[in-house]
Design an enzyme around this catalytic site. Structure first.
Site, PDB file in Angstrom:
ATOM      1  N   GLY A  37      59.808  50.181  48.093  1.00  0.00           N
ATOM      2  CA  GLY A  37      58.937  48.959  47.437  1.00  0.00           C
ATOM      3  C   GLY A  37      57.407  49.777  47.800  1.00  0.00           C
ATOM      4  O   GLY A  37      57.197  51.038  47.668  1.00  0.00           O
ATOM      5  N   GLU A  38      56.597  48.493  48.019  1.00  0.00           N
ATOM      6  CA  GLU A  38      55.232  49.022  48.298  1.00  0.00           C
ATOM      7  C   GLU A  38      54.977  48.649  49.851  1.00  0.00           C
ATOM      8  O   GLU A  38      55.058  47.318  49.908  1.00  0.00           O
ATOM      9  CB  GLU A  38      54.186  48.358  47.337  1.00  0.00           C
ATOM     10  CG  GLU A  38      53.186  49.369  47.115  1.00  0.00           C
ATOM     11  CD  GLU A  38      52.233  49.262  48.296  1.00  0.00           C
ATOM     12  OE1 GLU A  38      51.787  50.098  48.929  1.00  0.00           O
ATOM     13  OE2 GLU A  38      51.718  48.001  48.685  1.00  0.00           O
ATOM     14  N   SER A  39      54.795  49.265  50.749  1.00  0.00           N
ATOM     15  CA  SER A  39      54.907  49.182  52.147  1.00  0.00           C
ATOM     16  C   SER A  39      53.713  47.988  52.512  1.00  0.00           C
ATOM     17  O   SER A  39      54.176  47.282  53.290  1.00  0.00           O
ATOM     18  CB  SER A  39      54.783  50.497  52.945  1.00  0.00           C
ATOM     19  OG  SER A  39      53.564  51.338  52.662  1.00  0.00           O
TER      20      SER A  39
ATOM     21  N   CYS B  92      61.887  55.223  51.791  1.00  0.00           N
ATOM     22  CA  CYS B  92      60.795  55.045  51.396  1.00  0.00           C
ATOM     23  C   CYS B  92      59.936  54.305  51.935  1.00  0.00           C
ATOM     24  O   CYS B  92      59.584  54.551  52.985  1.00  0.00           O
ATOM     25  CB  CYS B  92      60.738  54.819  49.741  1.00  0.00           C
ATOM     26  SG  CYS B  92      59.399  55.556  48.753  1.00  0.00           S
TER      27      CYS B  92
ATOM     28  N   ARG C 128      51.837  58.140  54.349  1.00  0.00           N
ATOM     29  CA  ARG C 128      52.049  57.721  52.888  1.00  0.00           C
ATOM     30  C   ARG C 128      52.072  58.397  51.810  1.00  0.00           C
ATOM     31  O   ARG C 128      50.935  59.325  51.743  1.00  0.00           O
ATOM     32  CB  ARG C 128      51.280  56.514  52.736  1.00  0.00           C
ATOM     33  CG  ARG C 128      51.117  55.454  53.704  1.00  0.00           C
ATOM     34  CD  ARG C 128      50.219  54.298  53.581  1.00  0.00           C
ATOM     35  NE  ARG C 128      49.958  53.613  54.547  1.00  0.00           N
ATOM     36  CZ  ARG C 128      50.197  52.413  54.562  1.00  0.00           C
ATOM     37  NH1 ARG C 128      51.406  51.903  53.830  1.00  0.00           N
ATOM     38  NH2 ARG C 128      50.146  51.429  55.733  1.00  0.00           N
TER      39      ARG C 128
ATOM     40  N   ILE D 131      59.783  58.905  44.807  1.00  0.00           N
ATOM     41  CA  ILE D 131      58.873  58.206  43.983  1.00  0.00           C
ATOM     42  C   ILE D 131      57.682  57.799  44.986  1.00  0.00           C
ATOM     43  O   ILE D 131      57.795  57.134  46.012  1.00  0.00           O
ATOM     44  CB  ILE D 131      59.386  56.875  43.393  1.00  0.00           C
ATOM     45  CG1 ILE D 131      60.480  57.237  42.699  1.00  0.00           C
ATOM     46  CG2 ILE D 131      58.369  56.112  42.786  1.00  0.00           C
ATOM     47  CD1 ILE D 131      61.284  55.920  42.094  1.00  0.00           C
ATOM     48  N   ARG D 132      56.526  58.522  44.647  1.00  0.00           N
ATOM     49  CA  ARG D 132      55.356  58.301  45.584  1.00  0.00           C
ATOM     50  C   ARG D 132      55.689  58.491  47.298  1.00  0.00           C
ATOM     51  O   ARG D 132      55.363  57.386  47.808  1.00  0.00           O
ATOM     52  CB  ARG D 132      54.609  57.006  45.348  1.00  0.00           C
ATOM     53  CG  ARG D 132      54.018  56.782  43.889  1.00  0.00           C
ATOM     54  CD  ARG D 132      53.104  55.613  44.068  1.00  0.00           C
ATOM     55  NE  ARG D 132      53.600  54.245  44.424  1.00  0.00           N
ATOM     56  CZ  ARG D 132      54.506  53.693  43.582  1.00  0.00           C
ATOM     57  NH1 ARG D 132      54.755  53.841  42.429  1.00  0.00           N
ATOM     58  NH2 ARG D 132      55.082  52.261  44.242  1.00  0.00           N
TER      59      ARG D 132
ATOM     60  N   HIS E 112      64.895  57.755  47.644  1.00  0.00           N
ATOM     61  CA  HIS E 112      65.404  56.421  47.127  1.00  0.00           C
ATOM     62  C   HIS E 112      66.921  56.662  47.136  1.00  0.00           C
ATOM     63  O   HIS E 112      67.474  57.115  45.755  1.00  0.00           O
ATOM     64  CB  HIS E 112      65.092  55.920  45.950  1.00  0.00           C
ATOM     65  CG  HIS E 112      63.433  55.243  46.244  1.00  0.00           C
ATOM     66  ND1 HIS E 112      63.491  53.833  46.455  1.00  0.00           N
ATOM     67  CD2 HIS E 112      62.091  55.794  46.088  1.00  0.00           C
ATOM     68  CE1 HIS E 112      62.142  53.669  46.255  1.00  0.00           C
ATOM     69  NE2 HIS E 112      61.460  54.711  46.210  1.00  0.00           N
TER      70      HIS E 112
ATOM     71  N   GLU F  49      69.402  54.672  46.593  1.00  0.00           N
ATOM     72  CA  GLU F  49      69.980  53.561  45.768  1.00  0.00           C
ATOM     73  C   GLU F  49      69.802  53.736  44.543  1.00  0.00           C
ATOM     74  O   GLU F  49      70.260  53.060  43.530  1.00  0.00           O
ATOM     75  CB  GLU F  49      69.238  52.393  46.429  1.00  0.00           C
ATOM     76  CG  GLU F  49      67.970  51.964  45.881  1.00  0.00           C
ATOM     77  CD  GLU F  49      66.704  52.583  46.607  1.00  0.00           C
ATOM     78  OE1 GLU F  49      65.742  52.374  46.550  1.00  0.00           O
ATOM     79  OE2 GLU F  49      67.133  53.569  47.456  1.00  0.00           O
TER      80      GLU F  49
END
Length: 195
Positions: A46-48, A78, A105, A133-134, A169, A171
């Site tokens: 997600g976005e940490s 991630c 990051r 992803i990022r 990821h 998942e």
């Protein structure tokens, strides 16, 4: 055996699907009291920084620390890996600090730099499809951290005690082998606790 997925933000349903398909009972964790119900926990991608804000908002930081300190297994993917790091490069402290590592990051760049790679993950799987992803990178690890996988010489999966973390990821594919390895970790821990 129940495995929780921290369900504040990020790829929650995808983790639930792979856990369920692998024979585990999976539940979404949204409140601190739910942690007592589970034997293992996944901190999803997600976005940490957003995730950390939500962890603080719902007063989950201390309960998550206690969950990890109790020895129950945790898998971070991630953003979850970022949350588990002891140190973030360019910043003073990490978040939960479970794994003795320095993490950078967005080391692989922004969304447009998302890519897939095939990785061997030690003790988990050969030729695992990994979606980045990022993604963050593990820049350094302490002596007790086991490096499980590298991509182009960069560390992308680690294990320390009952903590497992990866930059990618797992998942977002149909390959459940990393989840199955985590389920096995949780099952082995549950057997130890029962004796």
């Amino acid at each position: 055996m129940k495995i929780g997925v921290l369900a504040l933000q990020g790829a929650v349903s995808e983790h639930i699907r792979l856990l369920t398909n692998s024979g585990a009972e999976a539940i979404e964790i949204k409140r601190a009291d739910q942690l007592a119900e589970v034997d293992g926990l996944i901190l999803p991608g997600g976005e940490s920084t957003a995730m950390r804000r939500l962890i603080d908002k719902y007063q989950l930081f201390k309960p998550l620390r206690e969950f990890g300190e109790s020895g129950k297994p945790i898998l971070g993917t991630c953003a979850g890996l970022i949350l588990m790091a002891k140190t973030l490069s360019g910043e003073q402290d990490g978040h939960l600090g479970f794994i003795d590592m320095v993490v950078e990051r967005n080391a692989f760049g922004r969304q447009r730099d998302s890519f897939e790679a095939t990785l061997d993950v030690k003790g988990v799987a050969e030729k695992l499809t990994a979606v980045f992803i990022r993604a963050p990178l593990v820049k350094e690890v302490g002596p007790d951290v086991d490096i499980l996988s590298e991509y182009n010489g960069e560390i992308v999966a680690v294990k320390q005690g009952s903590f497992l973390a990866c930059s990618f990821h797992p998942e977002l594919t149909d390959d459940a082998r990393l989840h199955q390895a985590f389920i096995k970790m949780v099952a082995e821990r549950s057997v130890l606790e029962a004796h």
